[in-house]
Write a protein that holds these residues in place. Structure first.
Motif, PDB file in Angstrom:
ATOM      1  N   GLN A 238      43.397   9.718  69.581  1.00 26.95           N
ATOM      2  CA  GLN A 238      43.953   8.403  69.898  1.00 26.95           C
ATOM      3  C   GLN A 238      44.718   7.838  68.706  1.00 26.95           C
ATOM      4  OE1 GLN A 238      41.022   5.498  71.085  1.00 26.95           O
ATOM      5  NE2 GLN A 238      42.557   4.104  71.930  1.00 26.95           N
TER       6      GLN A 238
ATOM      7  N   GLU B  33      38.056  12.437  70.310  1.00 23.10           N
ATOM      8  CA  GLU B  33      38.916  11.632  71.174  1.00 23.10           C
ATOM      9  C   GLU B  33      39.520  10.470  70.396  1.00 23.10           C
ATOM     10  OE1 GLU B  33      36.407  14.126  73.577  1.00 23.10           O
ATOM     11  OE2 GLU B  33      35.871  12.687  72.009  1.00 23.10           O
ATOM     12  N   GLN B  34      38.736   9.858  69.521  1.00 25.28           N
ATOM     13  CA  GLN B  34      39.266   8.779  68.693  1.00 25.28           C
ATOM     14  C   GLN B  34      40.317   9.297  67.713  1.00 25.28           C
ATOM     15  OE1 GLN B  34      35.204   7.446  67.615  1.00 25.28           O
ATOM     16  NE2 GLN B  34      35.976   5.362  67.880  1.00 25.28           N
TER      17      GLN B  34
END
Length: 202
Positions: free
Chosen positions: A40, A36-37
């Motif tokens: 992002q 997810e990072q």
């Protein structure tokens, strides 16, 4: 206009995090970076400008230990351990045939025709703009609280042949690790030139 400009300046804390206190890390804390990072970081980076929105960068995120070990095999001796122990290391590459994507990336005009039949011009544009995108990746990572370890000490031909084997028009350019840096792994801050050293306002 002046008031609006000043109202939108980032805080001193944010400027310190992204620029003044940010360092190149050579070692990493044992803290993971999530997928997810990674997404992002990319979603922030893609909003930054490139020429004709060409988006020539191609990125392979070595997240699994298997892929990190595979990449480390092509790194210089001083960089092997950095790659193996980083939570994630991204390969920044560039697509020589980026112009094939321009009809949907830059629909305002026939931008694809600007680059057809000019491979050398495409190489130059792809190289420059993917390097910009790699720098944007670093700024994006720092803005979400991660640290960076950019590296060029790697056999780029070997990385290209292995990781971009199914994309024959893509070339690897450099790599960058992301994670939570180990403060003991950084060197003393190297000198930075004052404005007057390398700048001229004409």
């Amino acid at each position: 206009m002046t008031k609006q400009f000043h109202d939108n300046v980032l805080s001193e804390s944010a400027l310190n995090q992204i620029f003044r206190e940010a360092r190149t890390y050579n070692g990493w804390q044992d803290k993971p970076v999530s997928k997810e990072q990674i997404e992002q970081i990319y979603d922030l980076m893609k909003m930054a400008p490139t020429s004709a929105n060409m988006q020539s960068g191609r990125f392979i995120w070595c997240h699994s230990q298997e892929s990190k070990d595979r990449l480390a095999a092509y790194a210089s001796d001083g960089n092997k351990e950095k790659v193996k122990t980083a939570p994630v290391t991204v390969i920044i590459g560039y697509d020589i045939d980026f112009h094939e994507q321009l009809p949907w990336l830059f629909p305002h005009t026939d931008a694809k025709s600007w680059f057809e039949g000019n491979e050398e011009g495409r190489k130059e544009g792809a190289f420059r703009n993917s390097a910009l995108q790699g720098a944007y990746l670093m700024l994006a990572a720092r803005s979400i609280g991660l640290d960076c370890g950019p590296m060029s000490g790697v056999d780029l031909d070997a990385v290209t042949g292995d990781f971009f084997a199914d994309q024959p028009r893509v070339r690897a350019d450099w790599i960058c690790s992301f994670g939570y840096g180990d403060p003991t792994s950084i060197f003393d801050r190297s000198p930075r030139p004052d404005f007057d050293k390398f700048n001229l306002v004409a």
